[in-house]
Design a protein around this motif. Structure first.
Motif, PDB file in Angstrom:
ATOM      1  N   GLU A 184      63.756  31.990  75.296  1.00  0.00           N
ATOM      2  CA  GLU A 184      62.337  32.255  75.043  1.00  0.00           C
ATOM      3  C   GLU A 184      61.461  31.007  75.096  1.00  0.00           C
ATOM      4  N   PRO A 185      61.822  29.899  74.409  1.00  0.00           N
ATOM      5  CA  PRO A 185      60.947  28.720  74.496  1.00  0.00           C
ATOM      6  C   PRO A 185      60.858  28.149  75.898  1.00  0.00           C
ATOM      7  N   ALA A 192      60.466  23.616  70.340  1.00  0.00           N
ATOM      8  CA  ALA A 192      61.154  24.890  70.107  1.00  0.00           C
ATOM      9  C   ALA A 192      62.398  24.997  70.979  1.00  0.00           C
ATOM     10  N   HIS A 201      54.858  21.508  71.526  1.00  0.00           N
ATOM     11  CA  HIS A 201      55.383  22.517  70.602  1.00  0.00           C
ATOM     12  C   HIS A 201      56.479  23.348  71.276  1.00  0.00           C
ATOM     13  N   TYR A 202      56.246  23.746  72.520  1.00  0.00           N
ATOM     14  CA  TYR A 202      57.252  24.543  73.224  1.00  0.00           C
ATOM     15  C   TYR A 202      58.512  23.722  73.490  1.00  0.00           C
ATOM     16  N   TYR A 214      55.510  28.484  68.016  1.00  0.00           N
ATOM     17  CA  TYR A 214      54.794  29.324  68.983  1.00  0.00           C
ATOM     18  C   TYR A 214      53.346  29.529  68.536  1.00  0.00           C
ATOM     19  N   ARG A 241      58.201  30.175  77.706  1.00  0.00           N
ATOM     20  CA  ARG A 241      56.856  29.800  77.276  1.00  0.00           C
ATOM     21  C   ARG A 241      56.472  28.417  77.798  1.00  0.00           C
ATOM     22  N   LYS A 282      60.776  28.437  64.908  1.00  0.00           N
ATOM     23  CA  LYS A 282      60.334  28.656  66.287  1.00  0.00           C
ATOM     24  C   LYS A 282      59.051  29.485  66.319  1.00  0.00           C
ATOM     25  N   LEU A 283      58.969  30.493  65.465  1.00  0.00           N
ATOM     26  CA  LEU A 283      57.755  31.310  65.409  1.00  0.00           C
ATOM     27  C   LEU A 283      56.551  30.474  64.991  1.00  0.00           C
ATOM     28  N   GLU A 318      49.938  28.360  70.487  1.00  0.00           N
ATOM     29  CA  GLU A 318      48.864  29.282  70.858  1.00  0.00           C
ATOM     30  C   GLU A 318      47.516  28.778  70.357  1.00  0.00           C
TER      31      GLU A 318
END
Length: 318
Positions: free
Chosen positions: A193-194, A184, A180-181, A162, A197, A158-159, A166
Motif C-alpha cells: 500500500e505505501p 510508511a 511520509h509515504y 497517510y 501511494r 501507517k494510517l 494527505e
C-alpha cells in the motif's frame, strides 16, 4: 480618452501591454495542454496587471484589453488544477516562489496551488455526495471493525502517516507528502500500500521514472496482478484521477470477471469520468455478482449507487 503622439515604429505602452497580454493568453493555453511553464506565466500576469492599472489611471481606453484580461483570469481560475498539475517546474516551485516574492493578496494567481487544492476538495465532495450513503455504510463498517479489531501499532502508525501526507498534499507540500509515504514504506517493507501511494505522488510531481519503480515494488509485494490492478484503480478513484483509474479497473475486471468489487470500482471510475451509462452497467454487474456470492453489504451499496446514479441521469428509477 487620452491619446499619445506615436512615433513610427515605436512600441507604445499600450502596444506593449497588448503584446504581454497575448503572451499570457498563449502561455495559459500551452500550459492547460500540458506543454508550458507556470512561473513565467505568473510573471507575465504581473506585468499585464501593472500595465492595465497604470494606463487606465492615465485615462487610456483599454476596454477590449480589460475584457480579454477578465476572460483570461476566469480561464485560469477554472483550470487551476490542470495548470498546477501540468507545470514543468513541479508542484513545490510555486510555493517556494511565493515565499520569496510575497506577492500582494490581489495577485491571486500566485496562489493557484491553494486554489487547485480547494477545487480538488470540492470535486471530491461532489463525488462523495453521489455515493454518500455507500460511503456512510463503509464508514460504519470500518468503525465497527475498529471497535472490535483495533489496528495494531504498526498499522495505526501507517494510517497516521497517510493522513499527514494527505494534509500536506492539500496544502501543496508535495515533498513532505513523499517523505511520509517513504516512511510508511520503510515501516513495513512487505506492505504494498505505501508503495502504491508513493508511486501515485511521484507521478503527480512529474517523476515518472521513480513512480514506475514504486509501482513495480507494489506489484511485486501483491504477487497477484488482479490485486495490484484493483488496488491501483481504487487509489486513483480515491484521488479523483478517474481517467487514470479506468484502464486499471478494466484490467481488474478482465483478470477476475467474477469479482463484484472490481466492477464496483469500475463503476466509480466511469461515474467520475461522466460515463453514466457505463457506470450503471458496471453497478448492475456488481450487484448481480455480489448477490450470487452472498455479499449482502455490497449488494446494498450497489443498489444505493444505482438509485443515486439514475437520479443524476434524470431517469426514472425502475
Amino acid at each position: 480618452m487620452v491619446k499619445r503622439p506615436v512615433e513610427p515604429g515605436v512600441e507604445t505602452p499600450a502596444d506593449a501591454l497588448r503584446r504581454t497580454l497575448r503572451e499570457a493568453e498563449e502561455g495559459a493555453t500551452l500550459l492547460l495542454r500540458g506543454r508550458g511553464e507556470l512561473l513565467p506565466l505568473l510573471r507575465c500576469l504581473d506585468a499585464v496587471a501593472e500595465g492595465l492599472q497604470a494606463l487606465e489611471a492615465e485615462g487610456i481606453d483599454l476596454r477590449p484589453e480589460r475584457t480579454r484580461w477578465e476572460s483570461l483570469c476566469t480561464q485560469l481560475q477554472r483550470g487551476a488544477e490542470r495548470l498546477v498539475r501540468h507545470a514543468r517546474e513541479g508542484p513545490d516551485a510555486l510555493r517556494q516562489a511565493r515565499e520569496e516574492l510575497r506577492p500582494p493578496e490581489e495577485r491571486w494567481w500566485w496562489r493557484l496551488d491553494l486554489l487547485a487544492a480547494e477545487q480538488r476538495r470540492r470535486r471530491m465532495a461532489r463525488t462523495g455526495r453521489a455515493v454518500g450513503i455507500a460511503l456512510l455504510i463503509l464508514a460504519l463498517l470500518g468503525g465497527a471493525a475498529y471497535l472490535f479489531l483495533r489496528p495494531d501499532p504498526l498499522t495505526a502508525q501507517k494510517l497516521r502517516l497517510y493522513a499527514a501526507a494527505e494534509r500536506a498534499i492539500q496544502e501543496g507540500r508535495w515533498e513532505e507528502a513523499l517523505a511520509h509515504y517513504q516512511e510508511a514504506a520503510a515501516l513495513d517493507p512487505q506492505d504494498p500500500e505505501p508503495w502504491l501511494r508513493l508511486g501515485w505522488a511521484q507521478e503527480r510531481t512529474g517523476d515518472q521514472e521513480a513512480a514506475q519503480a514504486s509501482f513495480r515494488e507494489a506489484a511485486s509485494r501483491f504477487g497477484d496482478p488482479f490485486a495490484y490492478e484493483l488496488a491501483l484503480a481504487r487509489l486513483y478513484v480515491e484521488a479523483g484521477d478517474f481517467g487514470q483509474a479506468l484502464p486499471h479497473a478494466l484490467r481488474a475486471t478482465e483478470l477476475n470477471p467474477q469479482s463484484p468489487h472490481a466492477f464496483y470500482v469500475l463503476a466509480s471510475a466511469y461515474e467520475g469520468s461522466g460515463k453514466f451509462l457505463e457506470a450503471l452497467q458496471a453497478l448492475q454487474t456488481c450487484e448481480k455478482l455480489a448477490e450470487a456470492q452472498g455479499d449482502v453489504e455490497l449488494v446494498a451499496m450497489s443498489r444505493v449507487r444505482v438509485g443515486t446514479l439514475l437520479q443524476r441521469m434524470a431517469l426514472p428509477t425502475p
